[in-house]
Design an enzyme around this catalytic site. Structure first.
Site, PDB file in Angstrom:
ATOM      1  N   LYS A 127     -12.155 -17.837  17.134  1.00 36.27           N
ATOM      2  CA  LYS A 127     -10.717 -17.779  17.375  1.00 36.27           C
ATOM      3  C   LYS A 127      -9.982 -17.332  16.118  1.00 36.27           C
ATOM      4  CE  LYS A 127      -6.696 -20.741  17.890  1.00 36.27           C
ATOM      5  NZ  LYS A 127      -6.201 -22.121  17.977  1.00 36.27           N
ATOM      6  N   ASP A 145      -7.500 -19.492  22.817  1.00 34.73           N
ATOM      7  CA  ASP A 145      -7.089 -20.840  22.462  1.00 34.73           C
ATOM      8  C   ASP A 145      -6.952 -21.650  23.744  1.00 34.73           C
ATOM      9  OD1 ASP A 145      -4.779 -19.949  23.651  1.00 34.73           O
ATOM     10  OD2 ASP A 145      -3.617 -19.853  21.796  1.00 34.73           O
TER      11      ASP A 145
END
Length: 214
Positions: A127, A145
């Site tokens: 991420k 996310d």
């Protein structure tokens, strides 16, 4: 894995068009930063924490530690104190110092570009790496996310809870030019309408094509 059917692809195209119309095509992250290293640190801090809180902490943090070397040589207790209002600050302080040290030892103090190099840094997962790749280097990437995972599943774009699988599913169906901005748009949708655990479906501009709308 969601099958790449005509129905799914038609829905993808409509969703992307409506997201662009509603939120624009700006790919700027919500995390305040002036360069790649500041964004890297801010993104590490943002895990399990709001961007708003991170943006409250980073101005004084970067004033206290203005360079990679300053973070690499920081006292962990002092750094913990500087970020104590952010969750998991013990682990984050250790990771930030380790990250800065590895940048100095392996990358001449510069933030690297590739996914493999970025994820070799302490505290940096896919991420965080994709945030850097997309926002700094403009390399097409999809940041997964909690908002992206939740809403993509509600939209029928993935059936997985594994962020890596969700990323792979989205890469197969989203237009490449939408990869970077999809995250920014979905975050805003998730904060305002498609909330967890109770989305405000009646207010959503995607309700007529969303498989989860009841």
């Amino acid at each position: 894995m969601v099958r790449k059917t005509k129905a799914v692809m038609d829905r993808v195209n409509v969703v992307c068009e409506r997201l662009d119309n509603e939120y624009g095509t700006d790919t700027r992250t919500y995390l305040d930063h002036r360069d790649a290293f500041e964004l890297l640190i801010a993104t590490i801090l943002s895990a399990q924490c709001t961007d708003k809180r991170v943006n409250m902490v980073t101005p004084s943090l970067f004033a206290k530690y203005p360079t990679v070397h300053d973070f690499a040589t920081a006292d962990v207790k002092e750094l913990e104190e500087a970020i104590h209002s952010i969750g998991f600050y013990h682990a984050k302080a250790r990771n930030i110092i380790g990250c800065a040290r590895k940048l100095e030892s392996d990358f001449e103090g510069e933030v690297p570009r590739t996914l493999e190099e970025l994820t070799s840094l302490p505290g940096v997962g896919r991420k965080t790496a994709n945030v850097i790749r997309g926002n700094i280097f403009e390399d097409p990437s999809i940041v997964v996310d909690t908002h992206v995972k939740r809403i993509s599943k509600r939209l029928g774009f993935t059936d997985s809870d594994d962020p890596v699988v969700v990323e792979q599913d989205l890469m197969k169906i989203l237009p490449r030019q939408n990869w970077i901005r999809y995250n920014i748009q979905i975050i805003y949708l998730g904060r305002t309408i498609c909330k967890a655990p109770t989305p405000r479906c009646s207010e959503c501009f995607l309700k007529d094509i969303c498989p989860s709308y009841k």
